[in-house]
Design a protein around this motif. Sequence first.
Motif, short mmCIF file in Angstrom:
data_model
loop_
_atom_site.label_atom_id
_atom_site.label_comp_id
_atom_site.label_asym_id
_atom_site.label_seq_id
_atom_site.Cartn_x
_atom_site.Cartn_y
_atom_site.Cartn_z
N LEU A 160 35.54 -23.00 -21.46
CA LEU A 160 35.47 -21.60 -21.87
C LEU A 160 34.36 -21.33 -22.87
CD1 LEU A 160 39.30 -20.99 -22.28
CD2 LEU A 160 37.84 -19.95 -20.55
N SER A 161 33.72 -22.36 -23.38
CA SER A 161 32.77 -22.12 -24.47
C SER A 161 31.46 -22.89 -24.29
CB SER A 161 33.41 -22.52 -25.80
OG SER A 161 33.86 -23.87 -25.77
N SER A 162 31.06 -23.15 -23.05
CA SER A 162 29.82 -23.92 -22.87
C SER A 162 28.65 -23.02 -22.48
CB SER A 162 30.04 -25.03 -21.83
OG SER A 162 30.56 -24.51 -20.62
N ARG A 163 28.47 -22.69 -21.19
CA ARG A 163 27.28 -21.97 -20.72
C ARG A 163 27.39 -20.45 -20.95
NH1 ARG A 163 28.95 -25.30 -16.48
NH2 ARG A 163 27.56 -27.03 -15.97
N PRO A 164 26.22 -19.78 -21.11
CA PRO A 164 26.22 -18.31 -21.10
C PRO A 164 26.64 -17.80 -19.72
CG PRO A 164 24.19 -19.18 -22.03
CD PRO A 164 24.90 -20.34 -21.42
N ILE A 165 27.33 -16.68 -19.70
CA ILE A 165 27.90 -16.15 -18.46
C ILE A 165 27.57 -14.66 -18.35
CG2 ILE A 165 30.07 -15.57 -17.30
CD1 ILE A 165 29.26 -18.48 -16.99
N ARG A 166 27.13 -14.24 -17.17
CA ARG A 166 26.87 -12.83 -16.93
C ARG A 166 28.10 -12.15 -16.31
NH1 ARG A 166 22.40 -10.17 -12.76
NH2 ARG A 166 23.11 -8.01 -13.02
N TYR A 167 28.69 -12.79 -15.31
CA TYR A 167 29.84 -12.23 -14.62
C TYR A 167 31.09 -13.02 -14.99
CZ TYR A 167 26.18 -10.17 -11.67
OH TYR A 167 25.08 -9.49 -11.22
N LEU A 168 32.10 -12.33 -15.49
CA LEU A 168 33.32 -13.00 -15.94
C LEU A 168 34.54 -12.36 -15.27
CD1 LEU A 168 34.91 -14.91 -17.80
CD2 LEU A 168 34.74 -13.16 -19.59
N LEU A 169 35.32 -13.19 -14.61
CA LEU A 169 36.56 -12.72 -13.98
C LEU A 169 37.73 -13.44 -14.63
CD1 LEU A 169 34.26 -12.39 -11.72
CD2 LEU A 169 36.17 -12.20 -10.12
N LEU A 170 38.61 -12.68 -15.24
CA LEU A 170 39.83 -13.22 -15.86
C LEU A 170 41.00 -12.79 -14.99
CD1 LEU A 170 39.04 -12.16 -19.55
CD2 LEU A 170 38.55 -14.35 -18.46
N ASP A 171 41.56 -13.72 -14.24
CA ASP A 171 42.61 -13.37 -13.28
C ASP A 171 43.97 -13.86 -13.75
OD1 ASP A 171 43.70 -12.26 -11.02
OD2 ASP A 171 43.33 -14.02 -9.77
N GLU A 172 44.98 -12.99 -13.66
CA GLU A 172 46.34 -13.25 -14.13
C GLU A 172 46.33 -13.60 -15.61
OE1 GLU A 172 49.00 -12.42 -12.77
OE2 GLU A 172 48.27 -12.03 -10.75
N VAL A 173 45.71 -12.72 -16.40
CA VAL A 173 45.55 -12.98 -17.84
C VAL A 173 46.89 -13.06 -18.56
CG1 VAL A 173 43.24 -11.99 -18.00
CG2 VAL A 173 45.23 -10.50 -18.27
N ASP A 174 47.92 -12.40 -18.05
CA ASP A 174 49.21 -12.46 -18.73
C ASP A 174 49.90 -13.81 -18.54
OD1 ASP A 174 48.87 -9.94 -19.68
OD2 ASP A 174 50.77 -9.16 -18.92
N ARG A 175 49.34 -14.66 -17.67
CA ARG A 175 49.88 -16.01 -17.50
C ARG A 175 49.02 -17.05 -18.20
NH1 ARG A 175 51.47 -11.65 -14.58
NH2 ARG A 175 53.63 -11.97 -13.92
#
Length: 597
Positions: A160-175
Amino acid sequence: MSPLNSVVADVAALLLPPRRIPLSKWADAHMVLSSEASAAPGPWRCLPYQREPLDAMSVHSPHDEIVLKFASQTGKTSLMLAFLAQMIAEDPGPMLVVLPTLTVCEAFSKDRLAPLFRDCPALRGRVADPKSREAGSTIFHRQFVGGHLTIVSSNSAAGLSSRPIRYLLLDEVDRFLPSAGAEGNPSDLARARQRAFWNRKLIRSSSPTVEGSEIDTACAASDQRRYHVPCPLCGVYQVLAWPRVEWPEGMPEEAAYRCAHCEGLIHHHRKYWMVERGEWVAENPSSPIPGFWLPEQYSLTRSWGDMAVDWLRAQGNPEKTRAFVNTSLALNYDEEATGNVTERELLARVENYGPLLPERVAILTAGVDVQADRAEVSVYGWGAGEESWLMVHRIIPGDPTGPGLWSAVDEFLRDQWQHPIVGPMPVHAAAIDSGAFTSAVCRFCDERRGRRVWAIKAAPGPRPPWPRRQSRATKGAVYVIGADSLRTTVAGRLKLTGGPGTMHFPSTVGMSYFEQLCSEFVSTEYRRGRPVRSWVRRKGRRAEAWDAAVYALAALAGLASHGISVDVEASKIEAMRNAGIVPGAGYQVARSRFIGR
């Protein structure tokens, strides 16, 4: 195409500006549904309610954040796949997909992404195959021209904290887990990686859990779009609400929708007409963040009758009810709204039955709580729909480290109970808490394994009520049960006054028993900004009766895992009753025809 021409095409694709085509039209033109991930494989066709969310996610959409609060069976994952596909084909860059667990990550990569890269013509040859080991590609990290796609679990601090990211998808965040190791909130860690990109996009999606959860908070900050559909009878647009789904008594599969305006009854075959003409309406238009809420009532692959059947099956089981509310209705499950039953209310509901078993009892289980100077045993009878009757709560004094107590417990568990139809009925299974006296309990249970006397250990967190296999340790083998889910089920059933799941209590138990039965409650705390549910003991309360009730339910779950269903056993007894079979002459022969033992 020659290698040189291929290179030229790739370079041209990077230099040319991305085509200005809405994602909904791009998906219709290029996406293909695979047989592994769809019941209707073939060319993609956007469902009516998918178009606006897809267009908000497009390459040239001005929005850099989109929120999807969707139910299951509404195509949420397909939207995310379409987004990934267009970005790789039209405007590539570094991508990150964050999912709750590593197991889910692996399944997503193999079952959803691999077929997408294989079957979508616009992606063929663009994404490196992990089997080829090209450029270090794996199932969790795929290289393509102009970028890469990484899939990580919510507990992976490094991922979660290595490469720079342009597109980020957080799926099922409540889990997601509350924290990625000691690093902090997984979503915050991932979002920090987007700061270097002015043209970034964040898609946050999930079915909800409780008020104040991540998707609930994100949706509240969005423009809160709801899908309004017209009534085919009066034409008035409305949001489909679950309380307006109704069905004839005993026929949930015939469920229809009652219009909120004209009160006309709309049958399932009119749903597509309604959904096709629907439109998204923002309830908080001042927010710049598009947020879409869609419950399963709109699903074109599930009828209102399917939902009604599931709803009825969930009644009497709080965990199943919670799952239905969260994943089908896409609503928060309000624990407090269900209320808390009191010991006085339970005392007022005692009934006159026993020691003869009620006719509807088909299975007996025992829950045993072990203390330093005694064991407390509750024997519950179970009928169809897991309706239950407490038969006795017995306190057996003795030292758990010596043989005397266990001899008395063994004798008690060997007792048979008289049933008016079946005759003598044994305790079919017993679950004994091994937390404090593991060696003694495991030794006792190992010697009685054939009688389904099981050593258990209660564990908190999102575990199944009964595990697939025993856990073996130096002190003995135990079944690690999902105590929280079992407690939630018992607490929910204490509130019922009739129907499946109802708990009955004999007049032989008094106020002190019910005080123990009401000794714990659910508390929701916020840790690192996320709601965490836990069970809390009321001050000064003993809890042996409560624990024994939970363990008796665990024993019933254990029987189910061994192929013994209370509903099947109840149907056998009902057949005997209808045939007029009662204990007496020729009873054993007749009984064997129905019971088979």
